[in-house]
Design an enzyme around this catalytic site. Structure first.
Site, PDB file in Angstrom:
ATOM      1  N   GLU A 263      55.930  13.287  40.512  1.00 55.18           N
ATOM      2  CA  GLU A 263      56.114  11.916  41.027  1.00 55.18           C
ATOM      3  C   GLU A 263      54.846  11.165  40.687  1.00 55.18           C
ATOM      4  OE1 GLU A 263      58.780  10.670  42.144  1.00 55.18           O
ATOM      5  OE2 GLU A 263      59.983  12.414  42.668  1.00 55.18           O
ATOM      6  N   CYS A 297      53.204   3.674  44.931  1.00 54.61           N
ATOM      7  CA  CYS A 297      53.727   3.789  43.564  1.00 54.61           C
ATOM      8  C   CYS A 297      54.897   2.837  43.373  1.00 54.61           C
ATOM      9  CB  CYS A 297      54.172   5.220  43.317  1.00 54.61           C
ATOM     10  SG  CYS A 297      55.286   5.810  44.597  1.00 54.61           S
TER      11      CYS A 297
END
Ligand code: NAD
Length: 491
Positions: A263, A297
């Site tokens: 990720e 993010c």
């Protein structure tokens, strides 16, 4: 702050076991090495925690490998019930855990509480998934043989987590690993070890057997993770963090051909179409930008607004972000906490200066708050951002909203996809045909349609291109921790 508040802050830090957790025992790092954890709102030390090295990693690997077979053989219901108990404990202790997170990470307490509940939901979700691991049975095409498919835990896993969501990025990995029957070594970011240590204590109280979850806090991630990645007993790496570190870890994982989940970074576009509902777009943009002070993010990194709406959108976003209260996250009413450290703040400052030097105009904000200790940067809206500004290419990781205008959908889609990242995109439109076109054309693992937030344990979270490999959460989240085995039967 009242004396009582100061006392409470001290108490939540005091209560955390400041030790490594290895094989069910809380222990110091070899050689007694420690490092200090800092409060980013003051720059002052909160406490010291162990600074693990390669020797500690070796003992943790022994513990995770030693517990693997017995843990893999536990009843799925038992694993699910441990997760359920941990979920209840997280919810019960949300106030203390939220304050602890705020102290080491900076975000306002209300947001920290939101993260604790979000983190807990991963445990509830995977408690329910533990008993749904299935397989298959079918007749071979020739009619004679049978094909039997089973799913088994992949084996000991290394879970590396970032500082921006210290608890949720942990439970998003620990939840499925526990549900699948994997043992694990968790290495939290050095800035935020306390939330992970508190979580590890809760897992023990929820009934997780010794050795299943081991925690190594360290300022030397390479020295700790390198030997683990080279150890043939490790079978899985799950990493959340920057693309740069993720890329290096993928290379290191090649030696033992590890299963990897990555990720990584993002550079999310947020597109406001000519037919957007402006209220929804401004509200969504504020959430997509200001959640976690932009240190996410999924943060909207670039806002592409149709030229016909650009002025109104810019003014309204500036009116919404400008008055937000900046301060220490544990103080009442604060909406914007500090950035994680001086480097984080200076990077934001650099990117804004570069954009302004190229012709961008700061409608609100635009410079760090230098009048206080800690690493504060105010909400900033930039209009007329030039196409070559660095902040359109790099992750800003701060409360800065750069606005660029467009005339046609083709142009917006091309600009949105002009990046090596592909985590999430946001689109605001009231036209169904246009919404479908954008959803299908945008190169990202997730799309928020008329919504500034996509994260939920019930959906597959993850990116394409250099934003990552694999998905966390949803029905597929547990697959990352399971191997498929097929048995050929000749009957
Ligand atoms: P980072 O890459 O610097 O650190 C992440 C983790 O990797 C930390 O635990 C760190 O100690 C560890 N690490 C660093 N060097 C290492 C090495 N050589 N070997 C092993 N581990 C190492 O990232 P960060 O600054 O902590 O986090 C911010 C980044 O994380 C941003 O890029 C953000 O986009 C990304 N992120 C992604 C997601 C997602 O789900 N895609 C979620 C949150 C954050």
């Amino acid at each position: 702050m009242s004396d009582m508040d100061v006392k409470r802050e001290q108490l939540v830090v005091e209560r955390v076991p400041k030790r490594l957790l290895i094989g069910g025992k809380w222990r110091p790092a070899s050689g007694g090495r420690e490092y200090e954890v800092e409060d980013p709102s003051t720059g002052r030390a909160l406490c010291a925690v162990p600074d693990a090295g390669a020797e500690d990693a070796a003992v943790a690997m022994d513990a995770a490998a030693g517990a693997a077979a017995e843990w893999a053989a536990t009843a799925p219901r038992e694993r699910g019930e441990i997760l359920r108990a941990a979920y209840e404990l997280l919810v019960e202790r949300q106030d203390d855990l939220a304050l602890l997170m705020t102290l080491e990470m900076g975000k306002p307490v209300a947001e920290s509480r939101g993260e604790i509940l979000y983190a807990a939901e991963f445990f509830r979700w995977f408690a329910e998934e533990a008993v749904r691991i299935d397989g298959g049975w079918k007749t071979a095409p020739d009619g004679n043989g049978r094909i039997w498919i089973m799913r088994q835990p992949v084996g000991p896993a290394l879970l590396i987590t970032p500082w921006n969501f210290p608890t949720a990025m942990g439970t998003r990995k620990i939840g499925p690993a526990v549900a699948a029957g994997c043992t694990m070594i968790v290495k939290p970011a050095h800035q935020t070890p306390l939330s992970m240590l508190a979580l590890a204590e809760i897992m023990g109280q929820a009934g997780l057997p010794d050795g299943v979850l081991n925690v190594l806090t360290t300022t030397r991630p390479g020295e700790v993770c390198g030997p683990l990645l080279r150890d043939g007993r490790l079978r899985k790496l799950s990493f959340t963090g920057s693309t740069q570190v993720g890329r290096a870890l993928i290379e290191q994982s090649a030696a033992n051909v590890l299963r990897t989940s990555m990720e990584l970074g993002g550079n999310a576009p947020l597109i406001v179409c000519e037919d957007a509902d402006l209220d929804k777009a401004v509200e969504g943009a504020a959430i997509a930008k200001m959640r976690n002070v932009g240190e996410a993010c999924t943060s909207a990194n670039r806002m592409y607004v149709h030229a016909s709406l650009a002025d109104a959108f810019t003014v309204r976003l500036a009116e919404k972000l400008g008055p937000m209260v900046v301060g220490r996250g544990s103080e009442p009413g604060v909406q914007v906490g500090p950035l994680i450290d001086a480097a984080g703040r200076d990077k934001v400052d650099d990117l804004v200066r570069d954009a302004v030097a190229g012709g961008a105009r700061a409608v609100v904000g635009g410079a760090p708050l230098a009048d206080r200790p800690g690493y504060f940067y105010p909400p900033t809206v930039l209009a007329e951002v030039p196409p070559d500004a660095r902040l359109l290419k790099e992750e800003i990781f701060g409360p800065v909203a750069p606005i660029v205008t467009f005339e046609h959908d083709d142009q917006a889609i091309a600009m949105a996809n002009d990046t090596v990242f592909g985590l999430v995109s946001y689109v605001f439109t009231e036209n169904l045909r246009r919404a479908v076109r954008y959803a299908e054309s945008l190169e990202s693992g997730m799309v928020g349609l008329n919504k500034g937030m996509v994260s939920t344990p019930a959906a597959p979270f993850g990116g394409v291109k250099q934003s990552g490999l694999g998905r966390e959460g949803g029905g597929v989240g547990i697959e990352e921790y399971l191997e498929v085995k097929y048995v050929a039967l000749d009957i």
